[in-house]
Design a protein around this motif. Structure first.
Motif, PDB file in Angstrom:
ATOM      1  N   GLU A  36       1.812   1.839  -8.848  1.00  0.00           N
ATOM      2  CA  GLU A  36       1.736   3.293  -8.697  1.00  0.00           C
ATOM      3  C   GLU A  36       2.992   3.833  -8.019  1.00  0.00           C
ATOM      4  OE1 GLU A  36      -3.134   3.596  -8.263  1.00  0.00           O
ATOM      5  OE2 GLU A  36      -1.853   3.311  -6.513  1.00  0.00           O
ATOM      6  N   PHE A  37       3.496   3.113  -7.035  1.00  0.00           N
ATOM      7  CA  PHE A  37       4.733   3.529  -6.369  1.00  0.00           C
ATOM      8  C   PHE A  37       5.900   3.566  -7.353  1.00  0.00           C
ATOM      9  CE2 PHE A  37       8.723   2.178  -4.394  1.00  0.00           C
ATOM     10  CZ  PHE A  37       8.906   3.185  -3.451  1.00  0.00           C
ATOM     11  N   SER A  47       5.051   3.483 -17.752  1.00  0.00           N
ATOM     12  CA  SER A  47       5.644   2.562 -16.779  1.00  0.00           C
ATOM     13  C   SER A  47       4.584   2.017 -15.824  1.00  0.00           C
ATOM     14  CB  SER A  47       6.746   3.263 -15.994  1.00  0.00           C
ATOM     15  OG  SER A  47       6.228   4.341 -15.220  1.00  0.00           O
ATOM     16  N   PHE A  48       3.592   2.844 -15.474  1.00  0.00           N
ATOM     17  CA  PHE A  48       2.505   2.371 -14.612  1.00  0.00           C
ATOM     18  C   PHE A  48       1.743   1.223 -15.273  1.00  0.00           C
ATOM     19  CE2 PHE A  48      -2.133   2.704 -13.958  1.00  0.00           C
ATOM     20  CZ  PHE A  48      -2.192   2.230 -12.649  1.00  0.00           C
ATOM     21  N   ALA A  90       8.949  10.752  -2.755  1.00  0.00           N
ATOM     22  CA  ALA A  90       9.777  10.997  -1.567  1.00  0.00           C
ATOM     23  C   ALA A  90      11.086  10.218  -1.618  1.00  0.00           C
ATOM     24  CB  ALA A  90       8.992  10.628  -0.309  1.00  0.00           C
ATOM     25  N   VAL A  91      11.059   9.000  -2.144  1.00  0.00           N
ATOM     26  CA  VAL A  91      12.288   8.204  -2.262  1.00  0.00           C
ATOM     27  C   VAL A  91      13.290   8.895  -3.164  1.00  0.00           C
ATOM     28  CG1 VAL A  91      13.225   6.041  -3.145  1.00  0.00           C
ATOM     29  CG2 VAL A  91      11.156   6.008  -1.762  1.00  0.00           C
ATOM     30  N   ALA A 122       1.033   5.986  -2.206  1.00  0.00           N
ATOM     31  CA  ALA A 122       1.988   5.346  -3.112  1.00  0.00           C
ATOM     32  C   ALA A 122       2.677   6.381  -3.989  1.00  0.00           C
ATOM     33  CB  ALA A 122       1.264   4.311  -3.979  1.00  0.00           C
ATOM     34  N   ILE A 123       1.908   7.339  -4.500  1.00  0.00           N
ATOM     35  CA  ILE A 123       2.495   8.387  -5.337  1.00  0.00           C
ATOM     36  C   ILE A 123       3.470   9.228  -4.523  1.00  0.00           C
ATOM     37  CG2 ILE A 123       1.981  10.459  -6.679  1.00  0.00           C
ATOM     38  CD1 ILE A 123      -0.727   9.173  -7.374  1.00  0.00           C
ATOM     39  N   GLY A 124       3.038   9.636  -3.334  1.00  0.00           N
ATOM     40  CA  GLY A 124       3.907  10.450  -2.489  1.00  0.00           C
ATOM     41  C   GLY A 124       5.159   9.711  -2.059  1.00  0.00           C
TER      42      GLY A 124
END
Length: 253
Positions: A173-174, A158-159, A247-248, A241-243
């Motif tokens: 990245e997000f 997906s990235f 987190a979402v 972005a990864i975090g």
């Protein structure tokens, strides 16, 4: 004088092309500067100055009057250490006198046009296996090995897909980390996975900017503060972005 100026421009073109390839392929700033100056010195221009940042290269040569300066812009950067090794090999051949200026330029143009990256399916397979192994390395259970592999592989895929449509790396990245978190959560809810944190940790490791962090530290240690800080900031944005993506998922599911 005219011939000397033309030769200086040709030598600068070789140096800048070598530096461009190395910088775009993930080489450290001090290595790029050193390689450019060595090439120029091998071709007879001893007094050179180079200033390299992650987004541009300024190179100045005093082989002709007045002093010549060129600037090139770097917009795309990736990790391709094979190209870095090839440019280093050309630099050594220039220093030993094995190849001349014209041959060096032809070889560098050939390297610049090469696509040495692995096919997408190989990259996804590698990310899949790495995700499962990272999960085990972080003391996860073997019963979460398959969920971590699937989450990591699909997250990396997906990235790549998001990055083709969204050129801003932060958003791709997000979104990729969001996909990883969502898949990990689904596996745990279905009872296929057990340790959500271990699955997520193993899966996101393929997105972590390890080389970028390493180069930032090495540049700082070598005294290249601007490059080191900018690369560190880029690595921080990637980590953020990864975090944020994870987190979402954790916050709303």
């Amino acid at each position: 004088m005219g011939n000397q100026v033309e030769q200086t421009y040709d030598i600068m073109e070789v140096c800048l092309l070598a530096g461009k390839i190395m910088l775009q392929s993930g080489a450290e700033t001090y290595r790029v500067e050193d390689t450019m100056m060595r090439i120029a010195s091998s071709f007879g221009i001893v007094k050179t100055h180079s200033y390299v940042t992650p987004t541009g290269i300024i190179f100045s040569a005093e082989g002709a009057e007045p002093t010549k300066t060129k600037l090139i812009r770097i917009s795309e950067r990736s990790t391709d250490l094979k190209k870095v090794a090839l440019v280093n090999s050309i630099s050594r051949n220039i220093s030993s006198g094995t190849i001349n200026r014209k041959q060096a330029l032809e070889q560098l143009n050939e390297i610049d046009s090469m696509d040495l990256s692995f096919p997408l399916r190989i990259q996804v397979i590698a990310a899949t296996l790495a995700s499962g192994c990272f999960m085990i390395m972080f003391k996860g259970g073997w019963n979460d090995f398959i969920p971590a592999m699937i989450s990591g592989g699909l997250g990396y895929l997906s990235f790549v897909c998001f990055h083709r449509f969204i050129p801003i790396k932060f958003f791709s990245e997000f979104l990729a980390s969001f996909v990883i978190g969502l898949l990990s959560f689904i596996f745990v809810k279905m009872g296929v996975g057990h340790q959500l944190d271990k699955i997520i940790i193993g899966s996101v490791m393929t997105l972590v900017p390890g080389l970028l962090v390493t180069n930032a530290i090495r540049d700082l240690m070598a005294g290249h503060l601007v490059s080191g800080l900018s690369k560190g900031a880029e690595a921080f944005l990637t980590a953020f972005a990864i975090g944020a993506g994870i987190a979402v998922v954790v916050s709303f599911l």
